[in-house]
Design a protein around this motif. Structure first.
Motif, PDB file in Angstrom:
ATOM      1  N   ARG A  78      45.899  27.782  33.928  1.00 50.89           N
ATOM      2  CA  ARG A  78      46.295  26.526  34.557  1.00 50.89           C
ATOM      3  C   ARG A  78      46.497  26.673  36.057  1.00 50.89           C
ATOM      4  O   ARG A  78      46.502  25.682  36.793  1.00 50.89           O
ATOM      5  N   ASP A  79      46.681  27.917  36.502  1.00 50.55           N
ATOM      6  CA  ASP A  79      46.922  28.156  37.926  1.00 50.55           C
ATOM      7  C   ASP A  79      45.630  28.233  38.731  1.00 50.55           C
ATOM      8  O   ASP A  79      45.668  28.365  39.955  1.00 50.55           O
ATOM      9  N   VAL A  80      44.495  28.184  38.066  1.00 51.81           N
ATOM     10  CA  VAL A  80      43.192  28.246  38.735  1.00 51.81           C
ATOM     11  C   VAL A  80      42.507  26.898  38.592  1.00 51.81           C
ATOM     12  O   VAL A  80      42.300  26.408  37.480  1.00 51.81           O
ATOM     13  N   GLY A  81      42.179  26.288  39.726  1.00 47.70           N
ATOM     14  CA  GLY A  81      41.549  24.977  39.685  1.00 47.70           C
ATOM     15  C   GLY A  81      40.046  25.009  39.859  1.00 47.70           C
ATOM     16  O   GLY A  81      39.332  24.123  39.405  1.00 47.70           O
ATOM     17  N   ARG A  82      39.542  26.071  40.526  1.00 53.07           N
ATOM     18  CA  ARG A  82      38.116  26.132  40.845  1.00 53.07           C
ATOM     19  C   ARG A  82      37.669  27.586  40.909  1.00 53.07           C
ATOM     20  O   ARG A  82      38.363  28.436  41.471  1.00 53.07           O
ATOM     21  N   VAL A  83      36.505  27.844  40.332  1.00 50.21           N
ATOM     22  CA  VAL A  83      35.917  29.182  40.381  1.00 50.21           C
ATOM     23  C   VAL A  83      34.533  29.068  41.011  1.00 50.21           C
ATOM     24  O   VAL A  83      33.711  28.258  40.579  1.00 50.21           O
ATOM     25  N   LYS A  84      34.285  29.887  42.035  1.00 50.97           N
ATOM     26  CA  LYS A  84      32.977  29.938  42.687  1.00 50.97           C
ATOM     27  C   LYS A  84      32.388  31.314  42.393  1.00 50.97           C
ATOM     28  O   LYS A  84      32.959  32.332  42.799  1.00 50.97           O
ATOM     29  N   ALA A  85      31.263  31.338  41.683  1.00 51.87           N
ATOM     30  CA  ALA A  85      30.714  32.606  41.205  1.00 51.87           C
ATOM     31  C   ALA A  85      29.344  32.872  41.800  1.00 51.87           C
ATOM     32  O   ALA A  85      28.517  31.965  41.917  1.00 51.87           O
TER      33      ALA A  85
ATOM     34  N   THR B  86      44.933  38.240  40.467  1.00 49.86           N
ATOM     35  CA  THR B  86      44.458  36.994  41.073  1.00 49.86           C
ATOM     36  C   THR B  86      45.603  36.033  41.304  1.00 49.86           C
ATOM     37  O   THR B  86      45.674  35.345  42.341  1.00 49.86           O
ATOM     38  N   LEU B  87      46.529  35.990  40.363  1.00 51.00           N
ATOM     39  CA  LEU B  87      47.677  35.088  40.470  1.00 51.00           C
ATOM     40  C   LEU B  87      48.799  35.666  41.325  1.00 51.00           C
ATOM     41  O   LEU B  87      49.828  35.013  41.516  1.00 51.00           O
TER      42      LEU B  87
END
Length: 341
Positions: free
Chosen positions: A30-37, A239-240
């Motif tokens: 829930r703490d991650v809104g967007r992932v760019k891979a 990451t968090l």
């Protein structure tokens, strides 16, 4: 107090054995809104079940692609690496120049955290290593082992490029990564293909006996495994921003030998003198025509066992999978994929 805004996370190497598990972990957070891979394979994020992830097909050697994926990221996680120390200049370029591109872009973008997955191999396969490797042991690498040498070199590069910046760094040194997404473990040197380097006298002995199953040579050296989902959990913690930035060893609880591997495969194990492994590893070091992946024979010369108490203490990391459970899950998936007949 207002809740913190969801993080934007940039990931290189999202389609490898660790990458897929890690992106799945980010998708659940829930703490991650967007992932760019950024990855070299052609994949469809929707077919992977990825809803937060934007996928850019590209290479870490492409500085423009790296800058694009890192732009706006709060956290950059660098997983892309030539696993086996790929032969030729391109393998070295991916590992060193590619890592330099990622680290530089992360610092320029003002990323809060930079997370890099190194390896137990960074310590180097040295006779004077302590019985249990802690994070305080200097990563010397092994010159005769391309992957080990590169992992140690990239750790030094990361330290040099981030010193004095506002980007904090986490470095993870997992042992052998296994699990359903890591099938290369089953067919990799040194674990099964060491048989290619067994002394001729041993093979003549085996040829004289009816053998219905494959044979794995066993010199008694213990090794560790870690499930890719457990590595992903540690990466997500970093990451968090959990725990203190720094270096962390990762391994499941327990150890294995080649005989354990043979038992779970339903194969045979045959004792091989330590001298035979030393001679084969020396050949892999000195002869130019020996394939570069044969350098993994060096990994069997000394135990490479790690203490993981720091990760458990600082990151509150607890591996969900034991070493035998991880091995059996890998074998089961390999058999489903018809890798083992």
């Amino acid at each position: 107090m207002a809740a913190a805004a969801p993080l934007t996370v940039a990931v290189t190497g999202p389609t490898g054995e660790i990458g897929r598990a890690f992106v799945r972990a980010l998708e659940r957070s829930r703490d991650v809104g967007r992932v760019k891979a950024l990855g070299r394979r052609q994949i469809d994020p929707a077919s992977e079940g990825w809803k937060k992830t934007e996928y850019l097909r590209g290479d870490v050697l492409d500085r423009d692609a790296v800058e694009q994926v890192v732009e706006g990221a709060d956290v950059v996680v660098h997983l892309a690496f030539a696993i086996m120390g790929a032969p030729g200049e391109n393998g070295r370029e991916v590992n060193l120049t590619g890592s330099r591109n990622v680290f530089g872009a992360a610092v320029r973008a003002g990323a809060r955290r930079l997370v890099y997955t190194s390896s137990v191999a960074a310590y180097g396969f040295h006779d004077d290593n302590p019985p249990l490797l802690t994070e305080d042991v200097h990563p010397r690498g092994t010159d005769a082992h391309a992957y080990s040498k590169a992992k140690a070199a990239v750790e030094r590069l990361l330290s040099e490029m981030t010193v004095g910046t506002h980007t904090s760094t986490y470095v993870f040194r997992p042992c052998i990564v296994a699990g359903p997404d890591a099938l290369m473990f089953i067919g990799s040197i040194p674990y099964v293909q060491l048989g290619d380097k067994m002394p001729a006298a041993v093979w003549r002995l085996l040829d004289a006996v009816p053998v219905l199953k494959p044979v794995i040579p066993d010199n008694g050296i213990s090794f560790q495994l870690v499930h890719h989902d457990d590595v992903a959990a540690a990466l997500r913690a970093a990451t968090l921003g959990r725990g203190r930035p720094g270096i962390y060893n990762l391994a499941a609880h327990g150890t294995l030998t080649m005989r354990d591997l043979a038992d779970d495969l339903g194969w045979y194990a045959i004792p091989v003198p330590e001298l035979a492994v030393d001679v084969a590893a020396e050949m892999a070091t000195r002869l130019p025509f020996i394939p570069e992946d044969a350098q993994w024979l060096n990994a069997l010369r000394v135990p490479m066992l790690m203490d993981v108490s720091k990760a458990e203490r600082e990151l509150r990391w607890r591996p969900r999978y034991g070493v035998r459970e991880t091995l059996r899950a890998t074998i089961a998936e390999a058999r489903l994929s018809q890798m083992l007949r």
